[in-house]
Design a protein around this motif. Structure first.
Motif, PDB file in Angstrom:
ATOM      1  N   LEU A 363      22.306  22.715 -10.676  1.00  0.00           N
ATOM      2  CA  LEU A 363      21.966  22.553  -9.556  1.00  0.00           C
ATOM      3  C   LEU A 363      21.883  21.093  -8.967  1.00  0.00           C
ATOM      4  CD1 LEU A 363      19.570  25.827  -9.031  1.00  0.00           C
ATOM      5  CD2 LEU A 363      21.886  25.601  -8.339  1.00  0.00           C
ATOM      6  N   LEU A 366      25.547  19.377  -8.939  1.00  0.00           N
ATOM      7  CA  LEU A 366      26.604  19.863  -8.269  1.00  0.00           C
ATOM      8  C   LEU A 366      26.783  19.247  -6.886  1.00  0.00           C
ATOM      9  CD1 LEU A 366      28.297  22.494  -8.221  1.00  0.00           C
ATOM     10  CD2 LEU A 366      26.643  23.549  -6.740  1.00  0.00           C
ATOM     11  N   PRO A 367      26.020  18.663  -6.215  1.00  0.00           N
ATOM     12  CA  PRO A 367      26.327  17.778  -5.047  1.00  0.00           C
ATOM     13  C   PRO A 367      27.327  16.586  -5.324  1.00  0.00           C
ATOM     14  CG  PRO A 367      24.097  18.566  -4.645  1.00  0.00           C
ATOM     15  CD  PRO A 367      24.580  18.775  -6.156  1.00  0.00           C
ATOM     16  N   ALA A 370      30.606  17.711  -6.379  1.00  0.00           N
ATOM     17  CA  ALA A 370      31.605  18.210  -5.391  1.00  0.00           C
ATOM     18  C   ALA A 370      31.956  16.849  -4.549  1.00  0.00           C
ATOM     19  CB  ALA A 370      30.803  18.964  -4.240  1.00  0.00           C
ATOM     20  N   ASN A 371      31.282  15.815  -4.511  1.00  0.00           N
ATOM     21  CA  ASN A 371      31.597  14.594  -3.879  1.00  0.00           C
ATOM     22  C   ASN A 371      32.607  13.751  -4.756  1.00  0.00           C
ATOM     23  OD1 ASN A 371      31.139  12.231  -1.917  1.00  0.00           O
ATOM     24  ND2 ASN A 371      30.515  11.039  -3.576  1.00  0.00           N
ATOM     25  N   SER A 376      34.546  21.395  -1.681  1.00  0.00           N
ATOM     26  CA  SER A 376      33.310  21.767  -0.852  1.00  0.00           C
ATOM     27  C   SER A 376      32.634  22.935  -1.538  1.00  0.00           C
ATOM     28  CB  SER A 376      33.874  22.238   0.453  1.00  0.00           C
ATOM     29  OG  SER A 376      34.094  21.437   1.156  1.00  0.00           O
ATOM     30  N   LEU A 377      31.783  22.461  -2.666  1.00  0.00           N
ATOM     31  CA  LEU A 377      31.029  23.265  -3.442  1.00  0.00           C
ATOM     32  C   LEU A 377      29.538  23.252  -3.021  1.00  0.00           C
ATOM     33  CD1 LEU A 377      32.274  22.836  -7.091  1.00  0.00           C
ATOM     34  CD2 LEU A 377      32.824  24.757  -5.668  1.00  0.00           C
ATOM     35  N   MET A 378      28.967  24.305  -2.962  1.00  0.00           N
ATOM     36  CA  MET A 378      27.465  24.553  -2.477  1.00  0.00           C
ATOM     37  C   MET A 378      26.657  25.026  -3.804  1.00  0.00           C
ATOM     38  SD  MET A 378      27.739  25.309   1.493  1.00  0.00           S
ATOM     39  CE  MET A 378      28.596  26.709   1.179  1.00  0.00           C
ATOM     40  N   ARG A 379      25.326  24.907  -3.690  1.00  0.00           N
ATOM     41  CA  ARG A 379      24.529  25.585  -4.762  1.00  0.00           C
ATOM     42  C   ARG A 379      24.658  27.014  -4.666  1.00  0.00           C
ATOM     43  NH1 ARG A 379      21.127  20.920  -3.431  1.00  0.00           N
ATOM     44  NH2 ARG A 379      20.802  19.617  -4.850  1.00  0.00           N
ATOM     45  N   ALA A 380      24.776  27.670  -3.503  1.00  0.00           N
ATOM     46  CA  ALA A 380      24.814  28.969  -3.319  1.00  0.00           C
ATOM     47  C   ALA A 380      26.087  29.618  -4.323  1.00  0.00           C
ATOM     48  CB  ALA A 380      24.784  29.609  -2.077  1.00  0.00           C
ATOM     49  N   ASP A 381      27.056  28.768  -4.375  1.00  0.00           N
ATOM     50  CA  ASP A 381      28.121  29.293  -5.122  1.00  0.00           C
ATOM     51  C   ASP A 381      27.927  29.707  -6.550  1.00  0.00           C
ATOM     52  OD1 ASP A 381      29.767  28.957  -2.778  1.00  0.00           O
ATOM     53  OD2 ASP A 381      30.240  26.966  -3.357  1.00  0.00           O
TER      54      ASP A 381
END
Length: 820
Positions: A363, A366-367, A370-371, A376-381
């Motif tokens: 978690l 992840l940002p 993704a960068n 475009s990945l988000m923590r909710a994924d």
């Protein structure tokens, strides 16, 4: 029974907390990396899957092969004319078909204007891409001129909470376009990110009837062609007939060039576009999407394998400690299946604990990931319903792979041997542990070598002589449009830009680097009728060569003193010979031994005639990622206005020159935001985009695998030193020094590490060679680096075990001899 297994597993963890902690930590690292990459893979697999009929939708792809260099090219760009013939020949197979072409423009409302991406599109783009209308009507959309569709976010950007239907946006201060519909934003996983869709009839009003309606077969101007078929069999039938389609419909004047360059068409499935974007000729050489993903998957697998190997190695070490436990269980009637179940459950328990620790790490990371990967990945994924089963499967697979070998080894041990196993360890067990340690450090050393190779290649690309001075050079997009020549005074803009002591020179060109301009067949008079060489060429203004400070090898550059140096601002005459400048690389491709031999040589392009007046050193706008066939080989000059301005500034006056450029721009184009960049930054970005993904991934993978292997080696050293305590006491009693004992104990651990480094050499060489092959200019990788990495890894291994070995060697012999 399962409860009893669970209690036993927890007691085992409590009894040996150091071993358990190292196992859990290594599995945590492996699962964390694997989870990130698994999310990435799922994102790729889901690209374009939001489209209902994605599996029957395809993009048309153009193929060519440059004959003299045997260089294959593929591009999504297609000639405008194909679609009409496809509809005519295969109307019964194609359900929907559409052209789209991307771009950018200024869109104004009142006195404010902002730049936005756009797509010119046929009406069938709506059903092909499953665009869902939230306002307006899909019927008749994109049929009429001066009409457009917006996505929800774009509508909110321009109109806020107002109803956008019927509102007007002004395109480049030229024409008012009415919003007739609003569609939902496309998902982040879509390869075509629509924001504005403008009807093609609008473009024909602006740019003429040939806009996205050209008749040339060998013409590439940015148009993409998408087809949805009635079923998969229809797509298969059409693709197998594309060669006949070309032979049936291609005009005679294009056949020779098509045959010379192995021209062809194919269909690209919609779910393949993300990994193979084909965004220009030669894109497979420059796109980093596929190698980065494959590299990340490979690194994640290696890290997870290293974690599992660590678990196996430490579990095998514990056989001598847990032998009595197994012997007692077997004596009391436990069968092999029960023993296997016990150790597999223990492995799964530790893996599940590792997962719980890995989730918060993922978690947090992840940002950043993704960068780093530009997705475009988000923590909710991570907690999505379709991802949780995949993560559960990963945990089960990891737990089973980690525990199955120790479980099988312990379960097949006879009860009498198991009861004695606390006293001795078999030679096979020692060899197995050494082999496992070697595998761990082989992977680690190979990854370290690969990370160094990627760094060296990146530095090589940055320092490569590219044939011009890329520093202190600014590129400005003038937004000049030949259809709107009166929008501003082009000549006055250039003249005013030059009026500053910090501006050395100003030039212009048709294309913005790193674009390589047009690619066409050029000929010499001595060529056979069907012979030509495909060359990238670009139109430039006088002073372009001097502005870029390119090296002149022979002849002269363009001069306004010679009228024939420049093509006119209008139709090019076929009975006039125009002058051009070529590179030394192109001169060699055409068979000239020296630059001087190429001077005054006549060249032709279709019906147009040129003569060589100068030869410059080969230059590469994309550094060592350009092959000779992809590099610009011919510079043509013209006095007509061109869109991109190139401004060289004095380094000491760069800030003042930038302020002057901004002031001149604001005076001439007050309602248009300036687009200016330093070429050196663009150049660095090209290299960074191509190499940074694999470089960072290889570096992180090497660090993580070394950490995991180091943890495992430390645990082995602790256990082995403990097992040899009595032996050390005997040796000290017989006169052995502390140093001699440390060397003896450490050598047992250094041997497998040394073997690992030697095994890593061919593995690393293969990976490095594959990576280097993707560049036309490659860095050297000295053999000395192999030796240095080997010494570094051995030194790291020694540092890991030295303290434990020293502690054992320093133990009081009296206490050592009493140790059991």
């Amino acid at each position: 029974m399962i409860f009893n297994y669970l209690v036993t597993a927890l007691l085992s963890i409590r009894k040996q907390p150091v071993f358990a902690a190292i196992k859990i930590l290594s599995l945590t690292l492996g699962l964390g990396c694997s989870t990130l990459v698994l999310l990435h893979v799922q994102f790729v697999q889901n690209t374009n899957k939001h489209i209902e009929n994605w599996d029957s939708t395809y993009r048309l792809v153009t193929h060519m092969m440059v004959r003299d260099t045997n260089t294959p090219y593929r591009t999504f760009t297609t000639a405008d004319t194909y679609l009409g013939f496809l509809r005519q020949d295969y109307g019964d197979l194609i359900e929907y078909s559409a052209h789209i072409r991307g771009g950018n423009a200024l869109f104004g409302r009142g006195t404010e204007a902002t730049e936005n991406s756009l797509h010119w599109a046929d009406p069938d783009v709506v059903p092909i891409f499953d665009l869902e209308f939230v306002q307006g009507d899909a019927a008749g959309a994109l049929l009429e001129p001066n009409t457009m569709l917006l996505t929800e976010s774009t509508a909110a950007k321009y109109f806020g909470n107002e109803n956008p239907i019927g509102q007007v946006l002004t395109y480049n201060n030229q024409v008012d376009i009415q919003v007739i519909g609003v569609v939902r934003d496309v998902p982040a996983s879509a390869t075509v990110q629509f924001e504005m869709l403008i009807s093609i009839p609008t473009g024909r009003q602006l740019f003429g009837e040939n806009f996205m309606n050209g008749e040339g077969w060998i013409s590439f101007s940015g148009t993409q062609t998408y087809l949805r078929f009635r079923d998969a069999a229809s797509a298969y039938q059409l693709e197998n007939d594309l060669r006949n389609f070309i032979d049936r419909n291609m005009p005679e004047n294009s056949v020779t060039f098509a045959r010379q360059n192995n021209f062809g068409l194919s269909l690209q499935p919609l779910d393949d576009i993300y990994l193979n974007p084909l965004d220009n000729f030669g894109a497979p050489e420059n796109s980093s999407t596929q190698p980065v993903l494959y590299g990340l998957v490979a690194f994640a697998v290696l890290i997870l394998v290293t974690s599992c190997i660590n678990y196996i190695n430490l579990s095998l070490v514990q056989i001598t400690q847990r032998g009595k436990e197994i012997g007692v269980r077997k004596t009391l009637g436990a069968g092999r299946a029960q023993i296997i179940s016990q150790f597999l459950l223990e492995s799964l328990l530790l893996t599940f604990i590792a997962l719980l620790l890995a989730v918060p790490i993922v978690l947090l990371a992840l940002p950043v990931y993704a960068n780093f990967t530009d997705i475009s990945l988000m923590r909710a994924d991570l907690f999505a319903s379709d991802f949780l089963p995949m993560m559960l499967a990963l945990v089960l697979l990891t737990g089973v792979l980690s525990g199955v070998l120790p479980a099988l080894s312990l379960s097949r041990m006879p009860a009498i041997n198991a009861l004695k196993s606390a006293a001795k360890s078999s030679r096979a067990g020692k060899l197995t542990k050494a082999a496992v340690t070697s595998v761990q450090f082989t992977l680690s050393a190979a990854l370290i070598l690969l990370a160094i190779a990627i760094y060296l290649q990146t530095r090589h690309l940055q320092e490569l002589d590219v044939g011009y001075n890329k520093d202190n050079l600014i590129i400005v997009d003038s937004r000049f449009n030949n259809m709107e020549r009166d929008a501003f005074n082009y000549s006055a803009l250039l003249n005013d830009l030059r009026q500053h002591p910090g501006v050395v020179s100003v030039a212009s060109s048709e294309n913005r680097p790193p674009s390589t301009g047009g690619i066409n067949p050029w000929r010499l008079p001595r060529f056979e009728p069907d012979e030509s060489i495909t060359v990238a060429h670009v139109g430039v203004s006088p002073g372009f060569i001097e502005t870029y400070q390119m090296e002149l090898l022979a002849g002269r550059t363009f001069s306004e003193e010679y009228a024939s140096d420049f093509t006119p601002d209008g139709p090019i005459a076929t009975d006039v010979v125009y002058n051009m400048v070529i590179t030394d690389s192109l001169a060699r491709r055409f068979g000239f031994a020296t630059p001087e031999d190429a001077l005054d040589q006549p060249f032709s392009l279709f019906d147009y005639n040129f003569r060589v007046i100068g030869v410059i050193k080969r230059f590469q706008f994309s550094s060592g990622m350009e092959t000779e066939a992809r590099s610009i080989g011919i510079l043509r000059s013209t006095l007509r206005p061109m869109r991109y301005l190139h401004i060289r500034v004095v380094p000491q006056q760069a800030d003042a020159a930038l302020a002057h450029i901004d002031e001149v721009w604001a005076r001439h184009r007050p309602n248009v935001p300036i687009d200016r960049t330093f070429f050196s930054q663009t150049f660095a970005d090209i290299i960074e985009n191509r190499t940074s993904g694999l470089r960072i991934a290889a570096l992180m993978a090497s660090i993580i695998t070394v950490l995991i292997a180091g943890f495992g080696l430390y645990a082995l050293a602790s256990y082995s030193s403990l097992r040899r305590t009595k032996e050390v006491g005997v040796r000290k009693t017989l006169g052995a020094s502390t140093g001699a004992i440390v060397r003896l104990l450490a050598w047992d651990f250094v041997k497998p590490v040394l073997l690992a480094c030697v095994l890593a050499w061919p593995l690393a060489w293969f990976a490095i060679d594959r990576f280097y092959q993707t560049f036309s200019s490659q860095a050297e990788f000295p053999f000395m680096i192999y030796a240095v990495v080997t010494l570094a890894v051995i030194a790291l291994a020694l540092m890991t075990v030295a303290m434990q070995c020293f502690r054992t060697a320093n133990t009081d012999p009296v206490r050592s001899l009493r140790y059991e």
